[in-house]
Design a protein around this motif. Structure first.
Motif, mmCIF file in Angstrom:
data_model
loop_
_atom_site.group_PDB
_atom_site.id
_atom_site.type_symbol
_atom_site.label_atom_id
_atom_site.label_comp_id
_atom_site.label_asym_id
_atom_site.label_seq_id
_atom_site.Cartn_x
_atom_site.Cartn_y
_atom_site.Cartn_z
ATOM 1 N N MET A 92 -6.739 -0.128 9.490
ATOM 2 C CA MET A 92 -5.472 -0.106 8.759
ATOM 3 C C MET A 92 -4.525 -1.187 9.267
ATOM 4 S SD MET A 92 -5.958 2.034 6.464
ATOM 5 C CE MET A 92 -7.753 1.886 6.545
ATOM 6 N N ILE A 93 -4.505 -1.378 10.605
ATOM 7 C CA ILE A 93 -3.672 -2.437 11.181
ATOM 8 C C ILE A 93 -4.138 -3.803 10.684
ATOM 9 C CG2 ILE A 93 -3.051 -3.614 13.329
ATOM 10 C CD1 ILE A 93 -3.228 -0.875 14.729
ATOM 11 N N ASN A 96 -3.346 -4.592 7.006
ATOM 12 C CA ASN A 96 -1.923 -4.808 6.754
ATOM 13 C C ASN A 96 -1.559 -6.286 6.743
ATOM 14 O OD1 ASN A 96 0.718 -3.699 6.304
ATOM 15 N ND2 ASN A 96 1.232 -4.250 8.421
ATOM 16 N N THR A 97 -2.347 -7.115 7.471
ATOM 17 C CA THR A 97 -2.024 -8.546 7.560
ATOM 18 C C THR A 97 -3.198 -9.443 7.176
ATOM 19 O OG1 THR A 97 -2.610 -8.538 9.922
ATOM 20 C CG2 THR A 97 -0.291 -8.183 9.358
ATOM 21 N N MET A 205 2.937 6.751 7.364
ATOM 22 C CA MET A 205 3.312 5.579 6.564
ATOM 23 C C MET A 205 4.137 5.968 5.339
ATOM 24 S SD MET A 205 -0.436 3.716 6.797
ATOM 25 C CE MET A 205 -0.052 2.391 5.648
#
Length: 351
Positions: A92-93, A96-97, A205
């Motif tokens: 997920m981290i 995100n980018t 989130m």
């Protein structure tokens, strides 16, 4: 065909076929929430299956042994932390980018890292044929997920996704340590743990939960594509070892791509057919593997379903049928012989 190969390919078919259907739900559910519902659906379905089976065993006065034991707990806990907690969070981290196209490509690292850990950290046997086959299978996966408009994203995002793949590789290898146990119980615990982590992350989130009908559909997809698939994956680990199971399971994206052909807006390009050819050659190299030599079995005590084959010649203090599979704690005496074999739960010797 060896039963372990059937388990591994069946796991790949179930998981791969579930992917296009799960993708359709992304218009209604956020990715993190969907992952949580899929995993939790698999865990709940398997919990129901496990409970009904235990009840049936009690009513029929059957031996219900073969579940998780105290020595298994560290391996199971490690697998849950690595694959059910750290892996999803890192993914997920990273997502995100990192662009989706890059993430799809990087996820092929799971097969690579699973095999490398199995071969060099856990000392699972491989030879040149298996190495070449695994290389072709990984290359096929990379080609299948390749996007000509690849966007790299941040280096931290890429590192996080590779870290997630490493966690899943650790998970696969730790699960192999307990693969002789109850596959349904193992898959159930892992599904519930991963589902809880993903759903908790979704709530943190601020993402909404799906409506009941959508959640039910996702739960059924999760039970088939994640729950049953994971049970079969654990059974394959029992018979084939980690790297070979991972290699056959790498066919899952191709199953998904074939199923997607029946959905609107999907058509394979040239890269799909090239990748399919590489995958076919890699799997053929694994299917035609022949490995046999003089080897010694050390004395051991363990529990798993078995029939009385060349490795099981023990006596019983209870009634049993020779041709029926049964489960109980049994002892293997030291044995020296020669036959063809895979790195299964009885053949983890050095070479």
């Amino acid at each position: 065909m060896h039963i372990g190969i059937i388990y591994a390919l069946s796991a790949a078919v179930l998981f791969g076929a579930s992917t296009p259907f799960a993708k359709l739900l992304l218009t209604h559910i956020a990715p993190v929430t969907l992952a949580g519902v899929l995993y939790f659906g698999s865990g709940l379905g398997l919990l129901l299956w496990y409970g009904m089976r235990q009840l049936k065993n009690r009513l029929q006065h059957r031996d219900g042994s073969g579940g998780i034991t105290a020595p298994d707990l560290p391996w199971l806990l490690g697998a849950i932390i690595a694959g059910g907690v750290a892996g999803p969070v890192l993914l997920m981290i990273g997502l995100n980018t990192t662009a989706a196209s890059t993430a799809s490509l990087l996820l092929n690292m799971e097969g690579v890292l699973t095999a490398l850990l199995a071969w060099f950290a856990f000392k699972e046997h491989f030879d040149r044929r298996i190495f070449i086959g695994m290389t072709l299978i990984v290359a096929a996966g990379v080609l299948l997920s390749w996007d000509q408009q690849l966007a790299v994203g941040t280096s931290w995002g890429v590192a996080a996704i590779i870290g997630a793949c490493l966690c899943w590789g650790i998970d696969n290898n730790l699960t192999r340590k307990i693969a002789a146990g109850d596959a349904v119980q193992i898959a159930c615990i892992k599904g519930l743990a991963a589902g809880a982590v993903n759903l908790a992350a979704a709530r943190l989130m601020g993402l909404p939960l799906p409506d009941l009908s959508t959640a039910a559909i996702a739960g059924v997809i999760g039970f088939c594509g994640y729950g049953l698939s994971l049970v079969l994956f654990v059974l394959a680990l029992r018979h084939l070892g980690t790297a070979r199971t991972g290699a056959y399971f790498s066919a899952a994206p191709f199953v998904g791509a074939i199923v997607a052909l029946w959905l609107p807006g999907e058509s394979p390009g040239l890269h799909f057919w090239i990748a399919l050819g590489l995958m076919a050659i890699g799997i053929w190299l694994h299917l035609t593997e022949k490995h046999g030599h003089d080897h010694r079995h050390e004395a051991t005590l363990h529990t798993h379903p078995h029939t009385h084959d060349i490795h099981h010649r023990h006596t019983h203090d209870f009634a049993w049928e020779d041709d029926k599979e049964h489960t109980h704690l049994h002892r293997h005496t030291s044995l020296h012989h020669r036959h063809g074999h895979y790195p299964d739960i009885h053949h983890r010797h050095t070479h």
